[in-house]
Design an enzyme around this catalytic site. Structure first.
Site, PDB file in Angstrom:
ATOM      1  N   ARG A  19       2.300  11.767   8.690  1.00  0.00           N
ATOM      2  CA  ARG A  19       3.708  11.838   8.314  1.00  0.00           C
ATOM      3  C   ARG A  19       4.634  12.197   9.461  1.00  0.00           C
ATOM      4  NH1 ARG A  19       3.242  14.267   2.122  1.00  0.00           N
ATOM      5  NH2 ARG A  19       1.340  13.101   1.674  1.00  0.00           N
ATOM      6  N   TYR A  45     -11.901   7.405   5.080  1.00  0.00           N
ATOM      7  CA  TYR A  45     -11.129   6.198   4.728  1.00  0.00           C
ATOM      8  C   TYR A  45     -11.522   5.027   5.646  1.00  0.00           C
ATOM      9  CZ  TYR A  45      -7.638   8.633   1.747  1.00  0.00           C
ATOM     10  OH  TYR A  45      -6.997   9.337   0.760  1.00  0.00           O
ATOM     11  N   HIS A  77      -5.941   0.107   5.670  1.00  0.00           N
ATOM     12  CA  HIS A  77      -6.019   0.707   7.007  1.00  0.00           C
ATOM     13  C   HIS A  77      -6.450  -0.343   8.031  1.00  0.00           C
ATOM     14  CE1 HIS A  77      -7.401   3.541   3.789  1.00  0.00           C
ATOM     15  NE2 HIS A  77      -6.205   4.001   4.065  1.00  0.00           N
ATOM     16  N   HIS A 118     -10.709   1.355  -1.830  1.00  0.00           N
ATOM     17  CA  HIS A 118     -10.112   2.599  -1.327  1.00  0.00           C
ATOM     18  C   HIS A 118     -10.895   3.796  -1.845  1.00  0.00           C
ATOM     19  CE1 HIS A 118      -7.202   5.313   0.301  1.00  0.00           C
ATOM     20  NE2 HIS A 118      -6.257   4.419   0.440  1.00  0.00           N
ATOM     21  N   HIS A 150       1.337   5.101  -2.122  1.00  0.00           N
ATOM     22  CA  HIS A 150       0.702   6.034  -3.063  1.00  0.00           C
ATOM     23  C   HIS A 150       1.735   7.045  -3.560  1.00  0.00           C
ATOM     24  CE1 HIS A 150      -3.321   4.640  -2.182  1.00  0.00           C
ATOM     25  NE2 HIS A 150      -3.219   4.915  -0.907  1.00  0.00           N
ATOM     26  N   GLU A 169       0.977   2.607   3.676  1.00  0.00           N
ATOM     27  CA  GLU A 169       0.246   3.775   3.166  1.00  0.00           C
ATOM     28  C   GLU A 169       1.214   4.942   2.961  1.00  0.00           C
ATOM     29  OE1 GLU A 169      -2.776   4.855   5.930  1.00  0.00           O
ATOM     30  OE2 GLU A 169      -3.882   6.148   4.558  1.00  0.00           O
ATOM     31  N   HIS A 183       0.831  -1.211   0.000  1.00  0.00           N
ATOM     32  CA  HIS A 183       0.000   0.000   0.000  1.00  0.00           C
ATOM     33  C   HIS A 183       0.867   1.263   0.000  1.00  0.00           C
ATOM     34  CE1 HIS A 183      -3.704   2.147   2.059  1.00  0.00           C
ATOM     35  NE2 HIS A 183      -3.306   2.770   0.971  1.00  0.00           N
TER      36      HIS A 183
END
Lengths: 339, 339
Positions: A288, A192, A221, A176, A8, A282, A6
């Protein structure tokens, strides 16, 4: 070998995102979208090397199953004629990343879903990405309306054509959603997680996998709220006169490890069979920062998995084996390279 | 003393439910609703003794904070002129239960919310229930539309008048949706849990409790997905430049223990301070069967709490002290009886 299922492309070159703004502005003003800009290999290389590739190496993973930025899929913005070229542009950019870093990234596509539209364009784009670009899966949104939840449940016949194509191509989907256009739902904090929970319950209510025994869906998730409420879902399956979840849903549904603290990961492994869990981060994603309680990044999920006390066999499944089983086209590509 | 903070009158006499059907039919046909039927004390007594009271005794609790059946609140059915008499009828029935079993039940009201309506009728009904009927709290739905999620977030000024009244009356609300009119959302398997998660994230995003330091809200079903994703929420608060959750949200927000398996309850106590957890069972509620893995009822949450290894002090808070603190009118009533 450690595969992150996962990831992106949240760090796209600015020109790509700017084009999207121009495209949506043109739609609103009834104009043609401007041509897609030139983006150099160096820009792409830099955006990856400084972010996903760096973090992947620092954290000790080998490969990422990589898809366009989920929050930017924006199926609810514009209409299908907007969604199609945007999806192609996003997917083509993923293909360029994979072309530049073929040992580290493998592609998963976004689909040009659009509220109320049928899935023909999504099927065509999935086929293009898998057959022409070598992608190994797709992201499928259960709510292309962006938080209005106007689409039928994932068990409805509306979705069957894309499932048929997925089975034919032997690719899974990650369920998703994209961003939220509903002020009630924070995108990464509510929408989400709700979508993950909602999708799972739709599978409990329906009988989708009786008709599609080879369909595979990854709920990201950590499965939303589901592992935490595993007793509730087992009990609801019972009240709905469904078979136990192990037979009814969990032959076809998988959860990733995007759960950003040790107690959550520990719960996940305590209640969900290790054959149903795929390592994922993710990354670079929703959260972050650094956890002041641990001094490490919240989304450095490998630390939690490493500390979860898995047997070597279970760890091998979670880090690699399950991903190769759920994404057989990735497995074949790796085998052809002797990995 | 063991107080269950989350019980619903799901076992109402048939005549009450039938009247609701007649009321809604009359609304649709533009007729006056028929008069509310006579229901005898014996019918009420029987419906309680055979269900909630029996289970409470079998499972070893002493008291239930008792509210109307949540799935039947149906704020989205009819309009406000329908919602007001229905809420009064439901709350009056709760008051009769409390009158018949004053040592065991204390009332919490449903509010006559209605999509798009202001909260004047809800404020009036809350005041009536607290001042005239002796209730100690209310259920507040963040989504009176029944799964369309058309209401503004709980941090919006729209909600302030009811919060002001709650603070004035010194009563908390349980944030609890009703049934789902959206086929995407199974009521107890998706809509309830999503609402819990959504409400919490709204509180993270906003600054509600800076303006309402005395407001207290209970998020049921173990806080939805929140404890499982506690790292995500801590990280999102950080990304949104909010104070730590302990200061930003958790002085005002409480979770119940309606989590129907041991691993979930263990996680809850591992990540959430015991001062924020109220014993609850949602009984008789969403899941009524026996867990084949344990041989006990899924919703016999006292077993899980008892097995969670709490200190005596923490168990006293979870079973009683927190409820008396969050519901001060209950505390006062108990004190006046020497309990």
């Amino acid at each position: 070998m450690i595969i992150d299922c996962h990831g992106h492309y949240t760090t796209v070159p600015t020109a790509h995102t700017e084009w999207r703004h121009h495209q949506l502005a043109a739609f609103l003003e009834g104009r043609q979208a401007p041509p897609y800009p030139a983006i150099s290999d160096d820009e792409i290389r830099e955006s990856i090397e400084q972010n996903q590739l760096r973090l992947l190496r620092e954290r000790g993973a080998d490969m990422t199953i990589f898809s366009p930025r989920a929050s930017a899929m924006g199926h609810h913005e514009g209409d299908e004629r907007v969604s199609v070229p945007w999806s192609r542009a996003c997917n083509d950019l993923i293909a360029r990343v994979v072309g530049l870093f073929p040992e580290t990234f493998v592609g998963v596509c976004q689909l040009p879903q659009s509220p109320g539209a049928d899935l023909k364009a999504s099927i065509a784009e999935l086929e293009r990405c898998v057959v022409e670009l070598g992608f190994v899966g797709c992201n499928l949104s259960p709510d292309p309306s962006g938080g209005k939840w106007t689409a039928p449940p994932l068990t409805d016949q509306y979705w069957y054509p894309i499932y048929e194509k997925m089975v034919e191509l032997d690719v899974p989907a990650m369920v998703h959603v994209s961003s939220s256009a509903n002020p009630a739902f924070h995108a990464t904090g509510a929408h989400y997680i709700n979508a993950d929970t909602t999708a799972f319950m739709q599978f409990v209510q329906g009988d989708l996998f009786a008709g599609f025994p080879d369909l595979r869906l990854v709920i990201p998730h950590g499965g939303g709220a589901v592992p935490y409420h595993w007793g509730r879902y087992r009990g609801l399956a019972d009240m709905l006169n469904k078979p136990p979840l192990s037979a009814h849903v969990m032959k076809n549904v998988f959860f990733d490890t995007c759960v950003y603290h040790q107690p959550g990961i520990d719960l996940l492994f305590r209640v969900i069979d290790s054959g149903n869990i795929l390592f994922g981060s993710e990354m670079v994603g929703a959260v972050r920062g650094i956890d002041p309680e641990t001094g490490h990044f919240f989304d450095d999920t490998k630390r939690y998995v490493d500390a979860a006390g898995l047997s070597e066999a279970d760890a091998a499944k979670v880090y690699c084996g399950n991903a190769r089983r759920v994404y057989p086209r990735l497995d074949r590509a790796l085998r052809s390279r002797g990995r």
